[in-house]
Structure formats: structure tokens, C-alpha cells
Design a protein around this motif. Structure first.
Motif, mmCIF file in Angstrom:
data_model
loop_
_atom_site.group_PDB
_atom_site.id
_atom_site.type_symbol
_atom_site.label_atom_id
_atom_site.label_comp_id
_atom_site.label_asym_id
_atom_site.label_seq_id
_atom_site.Cartn_x
_atom_site.Cartn_y
_atom_site.Cartn_z
ATOM 1 N N ARG A 291 0.817 -1.213 0.000
ATOM 2 C CA ARG A 291 0.000 0.000 0.000
ATOM 3 C C ARG A 291 0.851 1.263 0.000
ATOM 4 N NH1 ARG A 291 -3.392 -1.701 -1.407
ATOM 5 N NH2 ARG A 291 -5.038 -2.376 -0.028
ATOM 6 N N TYR B 31 0.951 6.847 -6.680
ATOM 7 C CA TYR B 31 -0.241 7.690 -6.874
ATOM 8 C C TYR B 31 0.137 9.170 -6.757
ATOM 9 C CZ TYR B 31 -5.137 9.196 -6.041
ATOM 10 O OH TYR B 31 -6.369 9.779 -6.115
ATOM 11 N N TYR C 22 0.034 11.832 -9.719
ATOM 12 C CA TYR C 22 -1.299 12.423 -9.483
ATOM 13 C C TYR C 22 -1.545 13.611 -10.417
ATOM 14 C CZ TYR C 22 -5.160 14.699 -6.993
ATOM 15 O OH TYR C 22 -6.367 15.292 -6.668
ATOM 16 N N PRO D 195 -2.181 19.903 -11.147
ATOM 17 C CA PRO D 195 -3.145 19.970 -10.038
ATOM 18 C C PRO D 195 -2.516 19.521 -8.728
ATOM 19 C CG PRO D 195 -4.070 18.830 -11.930
ATOM 20 C CD PRO D 195 -2.615 18.989 -12.196
ATOM 21 N N GLN D 196 -2.892 20.198 -7.665
ATOM 22 C CA GLN D 196 -2.336 19.877 -6.341
ATOM 23 C C GLN D 196 -2.916 18.555 -5.835
ATOM 24 O OE1 GLN D 196 0.103 21.622 -4.476
ATOM 25 N NE2 GLN D 196 0.344 22.398 -6.567
ATOM 26 N N PHE D 197 -2.043 17.822 -5.186
ATOM 27 C CA PHE D 197 -2.455 16.529 -4.633
ATOM 28 C C PHE D 197 -3.454 16.735 -3.496
ATOM 29 C CE2 PHE D 197 -1.702 13.249 -1.330
ATOM 30 C CZ PHE D 197 -2.195 12.160 -2.021
ATOM 31 N N ASP D 198 -4.514 15.972 -3.544
ATOM 32 C CA ASP D 198 -5.520 16.032 -2.478
ATOM 33 C C ASP D 198 -5.513 14.691 -1.740
ATOM 34 O OD1 ASP D 198 -7.675 16.236 -0.843
ATOM 35 O OD2 ASP D 198 -9.125 16.779 -2.393
ATOM 36 N N GLU E 142 -7.440 13.395 0.248
ATOM 37 C CA GLU E 142 -8.748 12.743 0.298
ATOM 38 C C GLU E 142 -8.942 11.798 -0.895
ATOM 39 O OE1 GLU E 142 -11.516 12.362 2.283
ATOM 40 O OE2 GLU E 142 -9.973 13.003 3.696
ATOM 41 N N ASP E 143 -8.361 12.199 -2.029
ATOM 42 C CA ASP E 143 -8.479 11.362 -3.223
ATOM 43 C C ASP E 143 -7.798 10.007 -2.985
ATOM 44 O OD1 ASP E 143 -9.723 13.511 -4.274
ATOM 45 O OD2 ASP E 143 -8.126 14.078 -5.659
ATOM 46 N N TRP E 144 -6.609 10.072 -2.382
ATOM 47 C CA TRP E 144 -5.907 8.816 -2.102
ATOM 48 C C TRP E 144 -6.651 7.977 -1.056
ATOM 49 C CZ3 TRP E 144 -3.276 4.870 -3.329
ATOM 50 C CH2 TRP E 144 -2.773 4.015 -2.349
ATOM 51 N N SER F 230 -9.737 7.797 -0.560
ATOM 52 C CA SER F 230 -10.872 7.166 -1.221
ATOM 53 C C SER F 230 -10.434 5.924 -2.008
ATOM 54 C CB SER F 230 -11.518 8.197 -2.150
ATOM 55 O OG SER F 230 -12.470 7.588 -2.965
ATOM 56 N N LEU F 231 -9.341 6.063 -2.737
ATOM 57 C CA LEU F 231 -8.844 4.923 -3.518
ATOM 58 C C LEU F 231 -8.305 3.822 -2.609
ATOM 59 C CD1 LEU F 231 -8.162 3.639 -6.253
ATOM 60 C CD2 LEU F 231 -5.985 4.840 -6.200
ATOM 61 N N SER F 232 -7.632 4.242 -1.539
ATOM 62 C CA SER F 232 -7.058 3.268 -0.617
ATOM 63 C C SER F 232 -8.141 2.365 -0.021
ATOM 64 C CB SER F 232 -6.316 4.019 0.493
ATOM 65 O OG SER F 232 -5.745 3.112 1.383
ATOM 66 N N ARG G 197 -10.934 1.631 -1.377
ATOM 67 C CA ARG G 197 -11.410 0.752 -2.447
ATOM 68 C C ARG G 197 -10.445 -0.417 -2.659
ATOM 69 N NH1 ARG G 197 -12.733 3.337 -8.322
ATOM 70 N NH2 ARG G 197 -13.178 1.410 -9.427
ATOM 71 N N LEU G 198 -9.161 -0.110 -2.581
ATOM 72 C CA LEU G 198 -8.152 -1.176 -2.749
ATOM 73 C C LEU G 198 -8.209 -2.151 -1.575
ATOM 74 C CD1 LEU G 198 -5.204 1.040 -4.038
ATOM 75 C CD2 LEU G 198 -6.351 -0.752 -5.346
ATOM 76 N N ASP G 199 -8.425 -1.594 -0.393
ATOM 77 C CA ASP G 199 -8.534 -2.470 0.786
ATOM 78 C C ASP G 199 -9.693 -3.443 0.629
ATOM 79 O OD1 ASP G 199 -6.391 -1.369 2.036
ATOM 80 O OD2 ASP G 199 -7.536 -0.047 3.341
#
Lengths: 189, 432
Positions: free
Chosen positions: A21, A28, A32, B22-25, B27-29, B31-33, B35-37
Motif C-alpha cells: 500500500r 499515486y 497524481y 493539479p495539487q495533490f488532495d 482525500e483522493d488517495w 478514497s482509492l485506498s 477501495r483497494l482495501d
């Protein structure tokens, strides 16, 4: 680009293959901005772009074993993002009706204003296009697809692809002409 | 104010797009994390949802073993005594037989000495010193002496009064007493009535002349090597058994492109043909997830006419009817090692195949969904297993297995190999 051939990237990809992870998070973060800029120009909002971005990265992490490491990771990533965006677009066109906007002829634009526009504002202009214009414009102008390829991807004729591109350009010119210094100041303040 | 030409316009937007960062957010990660879990089964709920049978087994096994070992009561004391008596009988029988053989050749004194010595052996042996109550006189095959009172023309050996007054009976009571007080107590009539002891014979000489003719009994002691097998082995052979099992289902085409394992549940009935050989049959419900290369999956023409996928992701819910034999290779009281083999027929109840393409072609078929029904005798089964007894009726079985394809199954006629390991509870009903 040296980044996708670097040892760091290879190490990150190895970690992602092991479903580590932390490696996934680093990859990511690393890509990004690049991936999000692709998604933004195929969608009408950042929220929508975020949805496509995560769908695309999900495919990256779950299908990484199909990636040919002798090729460019960035190109592979951009292809996945574009394909994901096109899937999204195909779903969208089932719901939406294209609004074929009337385009003003011979739109005059103040180049000094344009030069001062931020990248984000230009991206917002693309996002304001109708889905059909936006996708054709992005595929053709930014991602370098030919009209034949676009026609295949979107199930439209080559003529329709050319027409959509032309109208997208006209629409962008129209929007640019409406931007004045006052608007620019307001946006960037 | 000028009109912007196409190439300038394109250049403007191309440059803008390339330089946009675009700046890294975070929250986006996040959300994906999540989903991966969920996809990897790392979420606690997700893990339990998929692996709850194993978790249940892990919980039940220690409990069952604890109950099994803690509730194991010690063997009753009477049993070894009974064995001792029986052993003594055997020994006595051997001695008596030798005495009888001598009877025809030796003098009378010798005979009586042999019998006397045998009787003394019984009396002096602590393990058989306890007197046998009349009420249990027939227990263990002991012969109840007839009434030999003087009134009946006997020698009075078992006269209650005689017993009560006899010194030898008192000595027996003294030997059996747990304290001095009880040793000093007089023997009551009731006690005497119950005391039918060989001690009364100790001071008497047997009168061989007046003995009724005893039929010659030939006793052949069993050889040590032919000692009867423990009863457990006989009891263990049950005709019928039922097995309820769970297994992770790892399906593959050509032993490559492994995906996450599916799940399988089984209900098997076993019928014992012998103590080692069992006939097995039942039903298995499994979900098989696998990936097949395009060449391993028979793609219909209407798919390949448009575009040819490079691989296919299959997800199938199947019912399986296995029929086979199980042979117990090693049998112990608490455990068994066995091998199994047989054939399986499959019923494809729900199938979905997602076609993965390298390049998009308009009109390409994204997937196929449906059911294709029965595939008779499509697989050969092989397994090895270990069975551990928990209680008399319940045992736990671990059985790694493989299903080897004989013919293709499903819509794509894939040669699907499945491996897994049954974790089963085996129940043996009361009837045998």
C-alpha cells in the motif's frame, strides 16, 4: 522522461505488484498531477475528474502485471486514463443530449488577456464545452489522435469528428473573447 | 483584437494542459485506498465476509479439542481388577489343567497340594483378596458354588456360622479393613452372609473321593500374539457418515494467471464398504474466479469478428456432484490418513466472462453472461486427507484436493483446474 526509467520507479512498481500500500500511495502521488490533468480535460468538473482518476489508478494497481516494463509507464498510464475517461463519456452520452451551440463568426480575442490566463482557467474553458466537443478536442489537439482513430473510439464518422473539432475551437474562441481584464482580475484575486 | 488561428489556439491549450499541475488532495488517495482495501480483502468486515468459515473453524477446533481432552474420564477401577481376575482365572485354569493331567499319573497328595497351593495363591494375592458378594457371584463368569451346608450333605464349607466364627474370615476382614477399629469389629451375620470367601477352604483338605465327577474341560489359553484387538477399532467402523466442508477455491487455466481464490462449500455422504474403504458422494457449491488467455477460451465468432480480446476474466457459480472412493491408509484410534479419488460433474449455474481488449474497436463485446448447464464427468478428483477424532461421533477433516479437467466447462469450454483444501466436520450417526 527519465522518471519512468529510474530505479525509484521500478522499485515503486515492484512494490505495487506486491500490493504494497505504501508503494501504491507513492506512485499515486508521483503521477497524481499528470493523471489528473488528463482527467480534467475530459470531464466537466474536478469531482468528475477525481472519479475517473481513481477508476484509472484502480485499473493500474489491479492490472499492473500486464504492463510491459520495457515501455514507458507514463504512456501506459495516460492510455489507461484516457480509456477510462472515454468509458465514462460513453456512459454519459446515453443520458445526455448534445447541445449544438451556435457559434459566432469571426470572434476577436485580446491576446494580452490570453497570455495572462492561468492554466486552470483555460482548463475550465475546455470543461465548459459539451461532452462531444470536449472529448474530440482533447483527443485531437492535446492527445494527438487522428480523426480516424477518434471516429473509431467514439463510434462517429470522420466527418463528425472534424466538425466537432471545428465547433469546439469556435466555442473556445467565443469563450476567450468574453473574458476581459476585469474577469481575469476577479478570478485570480 | 485579432482572430486566433487554429494552430495558435491548439498550442495555447496544449501548452496549458501540459503545464497544468493539479495539487495533490489526500482525500483522493484515501478514497482509492479504501477501495483497494476492499478489493484485497484487508477490511476487517470484508475479510470476515469472505473467510468466516475459516474463522469459525479456528474458533471451534480449540474448543472442541479442549472439551475432548478435559471430558475424558479415567477408566473405571473395576476394569483392571476384572482383567486381573480373568488373568488369574486363566492362570488358575492353566494350573488346574496341569493338576488334572497329573491326576491320571501322580499320587493323590500331589494333586491336593497343587490345588491347595492355587487356593493359597488366591488368598494371599492382594489384588484378588476382596471377597465376592453373592449378589455378584455370577459377574465376570465366576461360578456360584452350590449349597454345601452340612444339612444338605456337604462338608459345611459355606456355613454362615462357620464363616462368621472362622479365624480366616476375620483375617480377611482385618486385611480389608481401612483402620484398626473396623478390624477389631465382630463380623455380623449379614456380613458373613455376604462373605463367601475362598478363605474357608484354606484350612480344609479337599476330599477328592467324594467329589462328583467333573467333566473334563479343555481350556486353551489364547496366545499372546492373538490377543483380541481393542474394541475401538471395531466400533470405529461406521457405515454412514456426513461431511460438511468449506474450502478456498483456487481455479486456474493452465496453472497460470492465478486470481484471488473463490469459495466452496460441500455436503458429502460417505458409506463404508469396509473399515478402510468408503464410497463418497455429495454436492459442492463453488464460486470460481479465474483468468484465461484468449487461446484457452473458445471465443464465439460474433466476438472475434469485431475484436479479439487478449484474455478473459471468468467468474462462475458452479454446482459440482462428486462421486468417489476414500481409502483409509493409516488408522489410529484418534486419527486417520486417507487418500481419495473420483469423478465430478459440473452444473454451471451463473457465468460471467469479461473480455479484455488491448485496443478499443467500436461494437466490441465487453462480456458474456448466462448459464450453460451440465458438464457430465468433466473432472477427475484426487485428494489426500487427515481426520482427527473430536468426539465419538464428530471428527475434523483437512483434505487438500485437485480437480483435473477431462473436458472443457462453461461458455468458453475452458479446461479449468481447481485446487483447494477442504476443512470439514465429519459426523457419524448413531446407526452403523
Amino acid at each position: 522522461m527519465p522518471e519512468y526509467t529510474s530505479a525509484v520507479l521500478i522499485e515503486l512498481l515492484d512494490g505495487c505488484l506486491q500490493k504494497n500500500r505504501r508503494s501504491q500511495e507513492l506512485l499515486y502521488k508521483q503521477f497524481y498531477g499528470y493523471a489528473m490533468s488528463i482527467c480534467l480535460r475530459y470531464t466537466r468538473s474536478r469531482e468528475e475528474a477525481k472519479e475517473i482518476l481513481n477508476d484509472g489508478f484502480f485499473k493500474v494497481f489491479t492490472k499492473l502485471d500486464t504492463f510491459d516494463s520495457s515501455r514507458s509507464f507514463k504512456t501506459w498510464l495516460s492510455r489507461i486514463m484516457i480509456n477510462t475517461a472515454l468509458d465514462h463519456y460513453r456512459q454519459e452520452i446515453r443520458r445526455d443530449v448534445f447541445d449544438d451551440v451556435e457559434v459566432a463568426d469571426n470572434v476577436a480575442i485580446d491576446e494580452t488577456v490570453i497570455s495572462k490566463l492561468a492554466h486552470e482557467e483555460l482548463m475550465e474553458l475546455i470543461q465548459k464545452l459539451t461532452p462531444a466537443y470536449r472529448v474530440v478536442f482533447s483527443l485531437s489537439v492535446i492527445d494527438g489522435y487522428t480523426h480516424e482513430e477518434i471516429a473509431d473510439q467514439l463510434n462517429i464518422s470522420v466527418g463528425a469528428s472534424k466538425s466537432n473539432l471545428s465547433r469546439a475551437r469556435e466555442k473556445l474562441r467565443e469563450m476567450l473573447s468574453k473574458i476581459n481584464i476585469g474577469d481575469y482580475d476577479r478570478v485570480t484575486r | 483584437m485579432t482572430e486566433l488561428p487554429d494552430d495558435e489556439l491548439d498550442k495555447l491549450f496544449r501548452k496549458s494542459s501540459e503545464e497544468l499541475d493539479p495539487q495533490f488532495d489526500p482525500e483522493d488517495w484515501n478514497s482509492l485506498s479504501k477501495r483497494l482495501d476492499a478489493n484485497d480483502g484487508k477490511v476487517a468486515g470484508g475479510w470476515l465476509k469472505k473467510w468466516w468459515p475459516l474463522a469459525l473453524m479456528a474458533l471451534l477446533i480449540p474448543i472442541a479439542l479442549t472439551i475432548h481432552y478435559t471430558s475424558k474420564s479415567p477408566e473405571p477401577e473395576a476394569l483392571p481388577i476384572k482383567r486381573e481376575v480373568a488373568g488369574r482365572d486363566l492362570r488358575t485354569g492353566r494350573d488346574v489343567r496341569s493338576g488334572m493331567e497329573k491326576k491320571s499319573n501322580a499320587k493323590e497328595e500331589d494333586k491336593s497340594n497343587v490345588v491347595e497351593n492355587n487356593v493359597k495363591d488366591i488368598i494371599t494375592d492382594n489384588r484378588v483378596r476382596k471377597t465376592l458378594p453373592r449378589s455378584q457371584s455370577k459377574a465376570g463368569g465366576v461360578y456360584l458354588e452350590p449349597n454345601r451346608s452340612k444339612g444338605e450333605g456337604g462338608d459345611g464349607a459355606f456355613s454362615i456360622n462357620n464363616i462368621a466364627k472362622s479365624k480366616s474370615a476375620k483375617s480377611v476382614m482385618a486385611n480389608n479393613a481401612v483402620n484398626e477399629d473396623s478390624a477389631e469389629q465382630e463380623i455380623s451375620e449379614d456380613q458373613a452372609r455376604l462373605l463367601i470367601s475362598a478363605t474357608a477352604l484354606a484350612s480344609r483338605t479337599l476330599n477328592w473321593e467324594n467329589q462328583p465327577e467333573i467333566p473334563m474341560v479343555t481350556f486353551t489359553p489364547p496366545a499372546v500374539s492373538e490377543a483380541p484387538k481393542p474394541e475401538k477399532a471395531e466400533v470405529d467402523y461406521a457405515k454412514w457418515a456426513v461431511r460438511l466442508g468449506y474450502s478456498p477455491d483456487l481455479s486456474t487455466v493452465g496453472f497460470k494467471n492465478y486470481t484471488k481464490p473463490g469459495t466452496a462449500f460441500s455436503l458429502l455422504v460417505e458409506y463404508g464398504l469396509s473399515s478402510r474403504l468408503y464410497l463418497q458422494a455429495g454436492v459442492v457449491r463453488s464460486v470460481k474466479d479465474y483468468t484465461a488467455n484468449a487461446g484457452e477460451y473458445k471465443l464465439p465468432k460474433y466476438v472475434t469478428d469485431i475484436n479479439t480480446p487478449y484474455d478473459v476474466d471468468g467468474s462462475c457459480t458452479m454446482f459440482e456432484i462428486p462421486v468417489g472412493l476414500r481409502y483409509n491408509v493409516v488408522r489410529n484410534e484418534q486419527s486417520k490418513w486417507f487418500v481419495g479419488t473420483g469423478v465430478s460433474s459440473y452444473y454451471a449455474q451463473k457465468e460471467r466472462y469479461d473480455y479484455n481488449y488491448k485496443d478499443y474497436i467500436h461494437g466490441q463485446k465487453p462480456y458474456w453472461q448466462g448459464k450453460t448447464g451440465w458438464f457430465l464427468l468433466s473432472h477427475i478428483n484426487a485428494s489426500v486427507g487427515y481426520e482427527r477424532t473430536i468426539t465419538k461421533k464428530l471428527s475434523l477433516v483437512a483434505e487438500p484436493y485437485i480437480r483435473i479437467p477431462v473436458k472443457g466447462v462453461g461458455y468458453g469450454k475452458v479446461n479449468l483446474t481447481t485446487v483447494g483444501m477442504w476443512i470439514s466436520l465429519r459426523y457419524t450417526p448413531a446407526f452403523k
